[in-house]
Structure formats: structure tokens, C-alpha cells
Motif scaffolding. Structure first.
Motif, PDB file in Angstrom:
ATOM      1  N   VAL A  41      30.421  23.538  15.258  1.00  0.00           N
ATOM      2  CA  VAL A  41      30.239  24.969  15.525  1.00  0.00           C
ATOM      3  C   VAL A  41      30.237  25.244  17.024  1.00  0.00           C
ATOM      4  O   VAL A  41      30.791  26.239  17.499  1.00  0.00           O
TER       5      VAL A  41
ATOM      6  N   LEU B 260      34.764  27.508   9.590  1.00  0.00           N
ATOM      7  CA  LEU B 260      33.368  27.088   9.648  1.00  0.00           C
ATOM      8  C   LEU B 260      32.600  27.459   8.388  1.00  0.00           C
ATOM      9  O   LEU B 260      31.610  26.795   8.046  1.00  0.00           O
TER      10      LEU B 260
ATOM     11  N   VAL C  35      27.131  30.769  12.381  1.00  0.00           N
ATOM     12  CA  VAL C  35      28.365  31.041  11.639  1.00  0.00           C
ATOM     13  C   VAL C  35      28.234  32.315  10.809  1.00  0.00           C
ATOM     14  O   VAL C  35      29.060  33.233  10.896  1.00  0.00           O
TER      15      VAL C  35
ATOM     16  N   GLY D  46      35.354  24.193  16.388  1.00  0.00           N
ATOM     17  CA  GLY D  46      34.812  25.401  15.780  1.00  0.00           C
ATOM     18  C   GLY D  46      35.638  26.639  16.049  1.00  0.00           C
ATOM     19  O   GLY D  46      35.509  27.644  15.336  1.00  0.00           O
TER      20      GLY D  46
END
Length: 753
Positions: free
Chosen positions: A537, A547, A592, A542
Motif C-alpha cells: 500500500v 489494492l 485503501v 500500490g
């Protein structure tokens, strides 16, 4: 045995005469005394003033031209002192010379008695040389010349011997007083002495002749065998169902210190003379190595029991015999190249079908054999080792496949060197160096360990992936992540390299591989997988990967109730959840998507026996309290609320020290001793309990007490027999609760902000 191996052996069996056309080296000896008329006794190393005196008493050395003997300084610029002016002696000289002649004869493949006749002393001063020439037969039965280079300080003057397209250079410069250089060669060999650059080179020349033999030998001619071997080896590269390498054990025994092509004896030297040249012409690699087989297993005692006494063999008080071989290791070590240098290889494994002939080690006496007496529950055992030197041969085209057999200790450094050389060359992808790196990488990938058990310091996965990144080898990156990392050979140190490698792949494929890695490895490596997602992430991967899919894969792999935990594989079990994992999980999912993070926290709170509040959740909440960013994350707020609720409920519980000696009884055993101890625990007026009993009963009670949380201190009184177990009540439970209360009062305010 392979068909090529059998054909190769058949071709080499016709090398009837062992040995080679020349042999040489240096040796430490008892030096002779050498007295020269007009000069006196020679000192070693030879001093310049004595060398000048020798030149003054010498004459220009001639050479043979047809039937004539002539002096031509353009052909031979050398000084000679006739043997009639020289006396060689010394207490040990006859024995020393005989031993040297015997070894030289063996190297030349001569097994018959040989005599050495001193011919002359030669002095090569600066600029001296002797161009290509052949020696003539100076005495009946002469077949070779032996040259002894005396200790002196000089440079240049190398002796070069040539025969049937081969050339050997003897560059010996003995300077120690007890060391000589030596070289011997068949008389029909062309040879030369290169110009001496500095100093003076002194040699004693001997004619080697057979004792009682008429016609002399000529240098071995293996051209027919050489041709057959070259043809066989050239066909090996494309041959199917043939081993990558072949091992031909030698006839003679060699220690690691002796192991070199130049030190081979008898038939071994003859075979080497064929193989060295044939391997070069057929694009094969040839080495010498020590071939070892190590075995261990069970043993049986061969003594017998009689009514009178235990009887053993009279010759050996500890007679055993091998019962069963349990472990067996086959490996090659002590590698040597034909030029005498070390190959730089570690130990190589080998298969028995690579031996030529197959079963070459059968019926051999072990080099080492050790038997071990039976101890405890272990029976008698043995260890034994067989060792023989051997030629090891493989097609150059299969070199990387053979190199891969040595394992990652060898292949990773080799691939690192290849990669560095490719980068330095600035050559494009698919260039020869790159292709070599790609080929080796594929061999390594096919044999890469797949076990999920890993040592803590294992950094091999990271090194391999970093090399593929540097090579920009997308196919190998994909294959490695799919076939190794996603199949259970995974640990936390791999994460950084995995993400750097995945970032080079197309986003959908990178996402798919990361999801597979998480699903396969989370049960055994939950903390590592949490770290992987958190790094993903926060990093370059990412920005391209999906994600949501990656985070969902980790949540789906989260453990539930402890009763449903399963063995991951025979070597790996799931481990307790750690607070750092919760921090990584909620940090990654909160960054996320809030909904993803909500799924994660609800799962954690649903299984308090797996995600224990005191061991996991509260420490994680305390860690988040120090992270300002987390105050805006709803999932972390939910964690904080749950942790505070847990602490407040426990703080609200009454806490009072025991008013009497009543204690809880957690014992479940129903034996009379444990029932009596249980009654003692609940008695309000009893502080101490005593059990005078044999050790077995005392130990049983001790084990039950220690496996529970009884508020008891145990001691043993060792007066009298049997001894007495003494159990004294304490306030351990209250003290634990009091300590917990102090911690709760400290932690709750830190979370309630």
C-alpha cells in the motif's frame, strides 16, 4: 551406466601405455655435492662469482645437425661443462637420484628399470637460449632426457616441450638451497629453452636409458584414441537421456595436496593426456576432483555370549559389522583445472549413474570406518567414507546445468558476477551474457527449494529476485513469484524484493500473484503477510495493483476460532497473532478503503480467543495512539473503543486480598493425593500441606500443580526416606490481579483521548 560413458571407457581402455610425453616440477631434496675442476665445490643457490668461473671454464655448447655436431650461436647460445670435469656425490645423492628417476619414469609411463647417466652441466647466462630441436640417442637404450635445474637467482629460461600438437612449458626457478626443478621428456619430442632474461640458469642433464633393453621407446601416440574420444564428446551435447556430467575414477590414490593434472601417475597420466586435448577440441570442461561417498547407519556387535563369559574376537575388543545403511551422501570436492588452478567450486552432489564404470566404488575398502557403541535408546551405529580422485567431464553447453547442481551457495555468487558483467558491458537484453544469466536463472528456478521452512537469516530469495530485477528478466520474475513465493517458500525478509519485482509486471498479473502469495502463506506467516500488504500500500506496487483485491485476500485468510487452526504443512504450524500484525492490517486497509478496514476489525473482534485483548488488541490500540494519522480511521476508533471497554470492565471488578487461607482448586486429577491437595486448597484454616511419599507420587503432584495456576509454593524436604513434598499457600492470584489493575489504570487513560 550411460551409453556415452560406456563408449568413452572403451575408447580409453586402448590407451595401453600410461604416462605422458613429459613430466616435471620442483622438489625439495638432499642436495648433492658438485665439484668442478678449476672452480671447486658449487654453493647453493649458485653465486654470481661461481657462475662466472663456470662460464670461464666452459665451452660453447654444440648441437647436432644431421651427422655433424656444430656450434652456431644463432641456434644455441649456451655454455657446457663436460661430465669428465665434474664429480657429483653426497651421502644421500644416489638414493635421491634413484627416487627422482623412478618418479619421472612413472610419469612417462615406463615401468621397467631405468638408469640415469650424467651427461653434462649447462650454464645459461643472460641472453642464452636453445631453439626448437630434438635430442639424439647418445647411448644405447636412451629414450628420454632429464634436466635438473639447480638453485640460482634468474628469470626467463623456460623449457618448452612439444609433441603432436601439444605444448608444455616448465617455468621452474628454484632459489631455496634444498630445492631443484626437474623436467623429463622423450627424446623424440621437440623442445626449446627460451632466452634467460636475468641471472644465470644452471642445469644438470641426464640421459635416461633402459637397463638391458635394445630398442628405445618413443613418446606415446594417442592420436587414434584422441579422435574417437573427440567424436564421442561432440555428440554428447545434443544426446538425449544422457547425464549432464560423467565421472571417471582414477587408478591411483591421491590426497587433496597431491591432486593435480601434473602429478598424475601411470595410466592416469595417459588418460589425462587424451582427455585434456579432446575436451578442449570437443567444447567440454574437464576437471579433477575428489569423489566421496559418506554412509552412516546401524551396526551390530559380532561378539557372542557364552555361558562362561562375553566373548569377542581376539584381534579386536570391539568387533562390529554394518547392519543397514540409512543415510548416504555422494559429493565431489577439491576441484582442479588442467592448468593446475583451483576451480573455485563448492562441493557438488553426484548420482551413481554418472560414475564410469557404474559401481566403481563397490568392493572398495572404506578410507574411514568408525563404529559407535549403543547408548541409551540408540543402538550401535557406524560411519564410513570412500574417497577416490576422478576426472569430471561435461559439455560446455551443459556447464550451467552442472553448476546448478552445486546449489545456491555456488550459483547465486556466479549469477551475481554474470549480472554485474552484463551491466558493465551495457549490452542489450538477449545478448550472450544476458542469455547466460537467463539460462542459469531457469536452472536455479527449477531446482529451488520449495519447503516452507526457512532459516531466519535466509536472504536467498531476496538476492535472486534482485538479480532478476537488474536483468529485467520478466519471465523469471513471474515464474519465481508463481512457483516459489506463491507455493509456500516465503518469509518476511522476502517482502521488499517481492514488491520491487511485482512492480515490473503488468498490474493485473502483479495483483494476481500477490493475492496468491497471501492466500498460500497467511496461515503460517500471518505477520509477514501483514507486512507485505502494508508495504504494498505504501510503495510503488500500490500505485498500480488492485489494492482492494489484495487487502480482501488477506482478510479472507485471517484465522478464526483457535479450534479450526490446521497444520499448514508437515514442518510449519500457524503461530499466535502479534500486535504488530493488527497494526499493519488496519493501517493498510484503512488507507485503501474504510469498508475494507471495517471488515478487518469486525473479524478481529469476533474471535477474542484468537485475537486476545490483552496480548493483541490492547497493545495494538496503544501503538495506534502514538500515530496521529490513525485518529481519522474509523476501524482504529472501533479498536480503541473495544480495548477501552475491555479495560474498564476489568477495572470495575472488585479487588481484595484474601481474608483467610481459602484458595481456588483448579486440579482435575482424581487420584487420592491430588484430591487431598484439592481439599487443602479450599480449607480456610490450613496454610501448609505435606506429602511424605516416594518420588513418583511426589513428581505426579508437582506436575499437576505446575500445569495449573495453583497459589502454592512447592519445596522438598530431603530429611528421612522417603522425602517430603511441602506445599505452602501464597497470594499469587491476587498479586497477578493487582499488577493487572495497575497496568489497566495506566493504559486506559492513554486510549481515552
Amino acid at each position: 551406466m550411460s551409453s556415452i560413458g560406456a563408449a568413452l571407457l572403451n575408447s580409453l581402455r586402448s590407451v595401453e601405455r600410461p604416462g605422458d610425453f613429459c613430466v616435471g616440477g620442483t622438489r625439495e631434496i638432499f642436495m648433492p655435492t658438485i665439484d668442478v675442476d678449476g672452480v671447486g665445490r658449487i654453493a647453493f643457490p649458485v653465486q654470481p662469482i661461481q657462475a662466472e668461473q663456470l662460464v670461464a671454464s666452459a665451452e660453447a655448447a654444440p648441437y647436432g645437425r644431421g651427422e655433424a655436431t656444430v656450434v652456431d650461436r644463432k641456434v644455441r647460445r649456451t655454455w657446457q661443462v663436460d661430465s669428465a670435469k665434474i664429480r657429483i656425490g653426497g651421502r644421500h645423492w644416489d638414493k635421491t637420484l634413484a627416487g627422482l628417476v623412478e618418479d619421472v619414469a612413472l610419469g612417462l609411463g615406463v615401468g621397467e628399470p631405468v638408469a640415469a647417466d650424467f651427461y653434462k652441466l649447462l650454464v645459461y647466462d643472460a641472453g642464452s637460449f636453445f631453439v626448437d630441436h630434438r635430442d639424439t640417442e647418445k647411448v644405447p637404450g636412451m629414450f628420454a632426457t632429464m634436466v635438473l635445474v639447480l638453485p640460482s637467482i634468474h628469470s626467463g629460461g623456460e623449457l618448452v616441450v612439444k609433441h603432436l600438437g601439444r605444448e608444455v612449458v616448465f617455468d621452474v626457478h628454484p632459489e631455496e638451497p634444498s630445492e631443484v626443478g626437474f623436467a623429463a621428456f622423450y627424446a623424440d619430442c621437440v623442445h626449446e629453452v627460451r632466452p634467460v632474461q636475468t641471472g644465470r640458469r644452471l642445469t644438470l642433464v641426464y640421459n635416461l636409458r633402459f637397463v638391458g633393453r635394445g630398442r628405445p621407446l618413443k613418446a606415446p601416440d594417442y592420436r587414434a584414441e584422441h579422435g574417437r574420444v573427440v567424436e564421442l564428446l561432440r555428440g554428447w551435447t545434443s544426446a538425449e537421456d544422457e547425464p549432464d556430467k560423467l565421472i571417471l575414477p582414477l587408478e591411483h590414490v591421491y590426497t587433496p595436496a597431491e591432486l593435480s593434472f601434473s602429478a598424475l601417475k601411470g595410466a592416469d597420466a595417459g588418460v589425462a593426456s587424451v582427455l585434456v586435448k579432446a575436451a578442449t577440441e570437443a567444447d567440454c570442461d574437464l576437471h579433477l576432483a575428489l569423489v566421496s561417498i559418506e554412509e552412516s547407519g546401524s551396526a551390530e556387535h559380532t561378539g557372542y555370549y557364552s555361558r562362561r563369559r562375553w566373548s569377542r574376537d581376539e584381534e579386536d575388543d570391539e568387533q562390529f559389522e554394518v547392519a543397514e545403511v540409512i543415510d548416504r551422501a555422494l559429493f565431489l570436492s577439491e576441484w582442479r583445472r588442467p592448468d593446475g588452478s583451483e576451480a573455485g567450486f563448492d562441493d557438488f552432489p553426484f548420482d551413481e549413474d554418472e560414475l564410469c564404470p557404474f559401481g566403481a566404488f563397490e568392493d572398495l575398502t572404506p578410507d574411514e570406518l568408525h563404529f559407535h557403541e549403543a547408548t541409551g535408546n540408540e543402538g550401535a551405529s557406524f560411519e564410513r567414507t570412500y574417497r577416490r580422485a576422478g576426472f569430471v567431464l561435461w559439455p560446455t553447453a551443459r556447464r550451467l546445468a552442472v553448476l546448478n547442481q552445486a546449489g545456491l551457495r555456488t550459483t547465486l555468487p556466479y549469477l551475481e558476477d554474470l549480472t554485474a558483467r552484463w551491466e558493465a558491458s551495457k549490452a542489450p537484453i538477449r545478448s550472450p551474457l544476458w542469455r547466460e544469466g537467463d539460462e542459469l536463472s531457469r536452472h536455479m528456478l527449477r531446482s529451488w527449494p520449495r519447503s516452507s521452512w526457512r532459516e531466519d537469516e535466509d536472504a536467498e530469495v531476496g538476492r535472486m529476485l534482485d538479480l532478476q530485477i537488474r536483468l529485467r528478466n520478466m519471465e523469471c520474475i513471474d515464474a519465481f513469484l508463481a512457483g516459489v513465493s506463491a507455493e509456500g517458500h516465503y518469509a518476511a525478509p522476502d517482502n521488499e524484493a517481492i514488491l520491487r519485482a511485482a512492480a515490473l509486471l503488468p498490474a493485473p498479473r502483479a495483483t494476481e500473484l500477490l493475492v496468491r502469495i497471501l492466500r498460500r502463506n497467511a496461515p503460517a506467516h500471518l505477520a509477514a503477510c501483514g507486512d507485505l500488504v502494508q508495504r504494498c500500500v505504501a510503495g510503488a506496487a500500490g500505485r498500480t495493483c488492485d489494492l482492494m483485491q489484495i487487502g480482501a485476500a488477506l482478510i479472507e485468510a485471517l484465522p478464526g476460532p483457535p479450534t479450526k487452526r490446521q497444520e499448514v504443512d508437515p514442518w510449519t504450524w500457524s503461530v499466535p497473532v502479534k500486535p504488530t500484525f493488527v497494526v499493519d492490517l488496519l493501517t493498510a486497509t484503512s488507507r485503501v478503503d474504510e469498508g475494507l478496514a471495517a471488515r478487518a476489525i469486525e473479524h478481529l473482534l469476533a474471535w477474542p480467543k484468537t485475537y486476545k485483548p490483552d496480548d493483541v488488541l490492547v497493545p495494538a490500540a496503544r501503538a495506534f495512539a502514538k500515530l496521529a494519522e490513525s485518529t481519522a480511521w474509523p476501524a482504529v476508533g472501533r479498536l480503541r473503543e473495544a480495548s477501552l471497554d475491555h479495560l474498564r470492565k476489568r477495572i470495575a471488578l472488585p479487588l481484595e486480598a484474601p481474608r483467610d487461607w481459602t484458595r481456588a482448586n483448579p486440579l482435575t486429577c482424581k487420584c487420592s493425593d491430588c484430591r487431598e491437595l484439592g481439599a487443602f486448597l479450599t480449607a480456610p484454616d490450613q496454610q501448609q500441606w505435606r506429602l511424605k511419599a516416594v518420588q513418583g507420587r511426589r513428581s505426579h503432584v508437582e506436575e499437576n500443580v505446575r500445569s495449573t495456576t495453583c497459589d502454592l509454593d512447592l519445596t522438598t524436604e530431603r530429611r528421612g526416606s522417603p522425602h517430603t513434598l511441602v506445599a505452602t499457600k501464597n497470594q499469587a492470584s491476587y498479586e497477578r490481579r493487582a499488577k493487572q489493575r495497575r497496568q489497566d489504570l495506566e493504559h486506559a487513560p492513554a486510549l481515552d483521548r
